[in-house]
Design an enzyme around this catalytic site. Sequence first.
Site, PDB file in Angstrom:
ATOM      1  N   LYS A  99     -24.663 -22.818 -35.786  1.00 30.24           N
ATOM      2  CA  LYS A  99     -25.606 -21.782 -36.227  1.00 30.24           C
ATOM      3  C   LYS A  99     -26.915 -21.821 -35.418  1.00 30.24           C
ATOM      4  O   LYS A  99     -27.200 -22.796 -34.703  1.00 30.24           O
ATOM      5  CB  LYS A  99     -25.877 -21.965 -37.724  1.00 30.24           C
ATOM      6  CG  LYS A  99     -24.646 -21.700 -38.603  1.00 30.24           C
ATOM      7  CD  LYS A  99     -24.986 -21.805 -40.088  1.00 30.24           C
ATOM      8  CE  LYS A  99     -23.794 -21.488 -40.961  1.00 30.24           C
ATOM      9  NZ  LYS A  99     -24.130 -21.531 -42.422  1.00 30.24           N
ATOM     10  N   ASN A 133     -28.119 -24.594 -42.156  1.00 27.41           N
ATOM     11  CA  ASN A 133     -27.347 -25.828 -42.321  1.00 27.41           C
ATOM     12  C   ASN A 133     -26.397 -26.102 -41.152  1.00 27.41           C
ATOM     13  O   ASN A 133     -25.361 -26.743 -41.308  1.00 27.41           O
ATOM     14  CB  ASN A 133     -26.626 -25.838 -43.677  1.00 27.41           C
ATOM     15  CG  ASN A 133     -25.662 -24.675 -43.839  1.00 27.41           C
ATOM     16  OD1 ASN A 133     -25.512 -23.867 -42.931  1.00 27.41           O
ATOM     17  ND2 ASN A 133     -25.003 -24.600 -44.975  1.00 27.41           N
ATOM     18  N   GLU A 164     -11.041 -15.184 -39.976  1.00 33.22           N
ATOM     19  CA  GLU A 164     -12.288 -15.456 -39.248  1.00 33.22           C
ATOM     20  C   GLU A 164     -12.036 -15.702 -37.761  1.00 33.22           C
ATOM     21  O   GLU A 164     -12.840 -15.279 -36.918  1.00 33.22           O
ATOM     22  CB  GLU A 164     -13.004 -16.646 -39.894  1.00 33.22           C
ATOM     23  CG  GLU A 164     -13.531 -16.314 -41.293  1.00 33.22           C
ATOM     24  CD  GLU A 164     -14.264 -17.474 -41.953  1.00 33.22           C
ATOM     25  OE1 GLU A 164     -14.315 -18.578 -41.372  1.00 33.22           O
ATOM     26  OE2 GLU A 164     -14.782 -17.263 -43.068  1.00 33.22           O
ATOM     27  N   TYR A 208     -20.191 -12.004 -43.392  1.00 34.65           N
ATOM     28  CA  TYR A 208     -20.582 -12.567 -44.692  1.00 34.65           C
ATOM     29  C   TYR A 208     -20.444 -11.550 -45.824  1.00 34.65           C
ATOM     30  O   TYR A 208     -21.090 -11.704 -46.872  1.00 34.65           O
ATOM     31  CB  TYR A 208     -22.016 -13.105 -44.610  1.00 34.65           C
ATOM     32  CG  TYR A 208     -22.091 -14.458 -43.933  1.00 34.65           C
ATOM     33  CD1 TYR A 208     -21.521 -15.588 -44.505  1.00 34.65           C
ATOM     34  CD2 TYR A 208     -22.747 -14.612 -42.716  1.00 34.65           C
ATOM     35  CE1 TYR A 208     -21.580 -16.828 -43.896  1.00 34.65           C
ATOM     36  CE2 TYR A 208     -22.811 -15.854 -42.086  1.00 34.65           C
ATOM     37  CZ  TYR A 208     -22.230 -16.959 -42.696  1.00 34.65           C
ATOM     38  OH  TYR A 208     -22.296 -18.188 -42.090  1.00 34.65           O
ATOM     39  N   HIS A 219     -20.966 -23.467 -39.678  1.00 36.56           N
ATOM     40  CA  HIS A 219     -20.045 -22.772 -40.583  1.00 36.56           C
ATOM     41  C   HIS A 219     -18.651 -23.332 -40.348  1.00 36.56           C
ATOM     42  O   HIS A 219     -18.296 -23.652 -39.207  1.00 36.56           O
ATOM     43  CB  HIS A 219     -20.025 -21.267 -40.293  1.00 36.56           C
ATOM     44  CG  HIS A 219     -18.884 -20.557 -40.981  1.00 36.56           C
ATOM     45  ND1 HIS A 219     -18.976 -20.118 -42.277  1.00 36.56           N
ATOM     46  CD2 HIS A 219     -17.624 -20.263 -40.558  1.00 36.56           C
ATOM     47  CE1 HIS A 219     -17.810 -19.579 -42.628  1.00 36.56           C
ATOM     48  NE2 HIS A 219     -16.976 -19.649 -41.604  1.00 36.56           N
TER      49      HIS A 219
HETATM   50  P1  GDP Z   1     -20.299 -22.845 -46.800  1.00 41.86           P
HETATM   51  O1  GDP Z   1     -18.844 -22.396 -46.884  1.00 41.86           O
HETATM   52  O2  GDP Z   1     -20.454 -24.336 -47.031  1.00 41.86           O
HETATM   53  O3  GDP Z   1     -20.978 -22.398 -45.529  1.00 41.86           O
HETATM   54  O4  GDP Z   1     -21.085 -22.163 -48.023  1.00 41.86           O
HETATM   55  P2  GDP Z   1     -21.055 -20.690 -48.661  1.00 41.86           P
HETATM   56  O5  GDP Z   1     -19.861 -19.909 -48.200  1.00 41.86           O
HETATM   57  O6  GDP Z   1     -21.265 -20.859 -50.139  1.00 41.86           O
HETATM   58  O7  GDP Z   1     -22.377 -20.006 -48.091  1.00 41.86           O
HETATM   59  C1  GDP Z   1     -22.429 -19.464 -46.799  1.00 41.86           C
HETATM   60  C2  GDP Z   1     -23.750 -19.819 -46.183  1.00 41.86           C
HETATM   61  O8  GDP Z   1     -24.792 -19.145 -46.897  1.00 41.86           O
HETATM   62  C3  GDP Z   1     -24.148 -21.295 -46.250  1.00 41.86           C
HETATM   63  O9  GDP Z   1     -23.546 -22.078 -45.238  1.00 41.86           O
HETATM   64  C4  GDP Z   1     -25.655 -21.215 -46.115  1.00 41.86           C
HETATM   65  O10 GDP Z   1     -26.034 -20.992 -44.748  1.00 41.86           O
HETATM   66  C5  GDP Z   1     -25.966 -19.949 -46.915  1.00 41.86           C
HETATM   67  N1  GDP Z   1     -26.285 -20.220 -48.326  1.00 41.86           N
HETATM   68  C6  GDP Z   1     -25.439 -20.636 -49.306  1.00 41.86           C
HETATM   69  N2  GDP Z   1     -26.068 -20.741 -50.480  1.00 41.86           N
HETATM   70  C7  GDP Z   1     -27.360 -20.355 -50.254  1.00 41.86           C
HETATM   71  C8  GDP Z   1     -28.516 -20.223 -51.087  1.00 41.86           C
HETATM   72  O11 GDP Z   1     -28.482 -20.481 -52.306  1.00 41.86           O
HETATM   73  N3  GDP Z   1     -29.666 -19.795 -50.480  1.00 41.86           N
HETATM   74  C9  GDP Z   1     -29.715 -19.490 -49.149  1.00 41.86           C
HETATM   75  N4  GDP Z   1     -30.885 -19.067 -48.623  1.00 41.86           N
HETATM   76  N5  GDP Z   1     -28.646 -19.599 -48.332  1.00 41.86           N
HETATM   77  C10 GDP Z   1     -27.486 -20.025 -48.879  1.00 41.86           C
END
Ligand code: GDP
Length: 140
Positions: free
Chosen positions: A11, A114, A128, A51, A117
């Site tokens: 990222k 973070n 994807e 997303y 992905h």
């Molecule tokens: P992943 O599969 O571990 O990447 O997690 P998710 O699919 O739940 O979320 C996608 C991405 O959205 C995450 O990797 C973070 O970059 C972002 N994200 C997830 N939860 C939050 C949140 O509560 N707040 C914010 N600002 N970003 C979030």
Amino acid sequence: MAVEQTLSIIKPDATRRNLTGAISARLEEAGLRIVGQKRIRLSREQAEAFYDVHKERPFYDSLCDFMTSGPVVVQVLEAENAVALNREVMGATNPADAAPRTIRADFAESLEANSVHGSDSPDNAAIEVAFFFSDGEIVG
Ligand code: GDP
């Protein structure tokens, strides 16, 4: 166990800090082979489409802003059980919860920024990978 492919994205927070090599080394050390790779800048349309599953979440706009804020490196990773293996190497979504020595524990800046992905299921991995790569761009 079957050989699988999964999609990884390094990222913008990580490309900005010149961590492409350090993160790729973690993946390779875990046995994941990088069989497709390109450095691109996501368009707003690409970020929103990628997303789409999160479009009702409060962080969707901010996440799309972040993902278009700089270059990303999209990668196809291949290994036995690649989807689960990559999720293990990445660590939990929130770096505060990520296990020690995972990519997110060691490199992530925040819950949003973070660093990586990774596809969360084999079905999503196929979708994807096809989102970013054509067959000729993946060389095992
Ligand atoms: P992943 O599969 O571990 O990447 O997690 P998710 O699919 O739940 O979320 C996608 C991405 O959205 C995450 O990797 C973070 O970059 C972002 N994200 C997830 N939860 C939050 C949140 O509560 N707040 C914010 N600002 N970003 C979030």
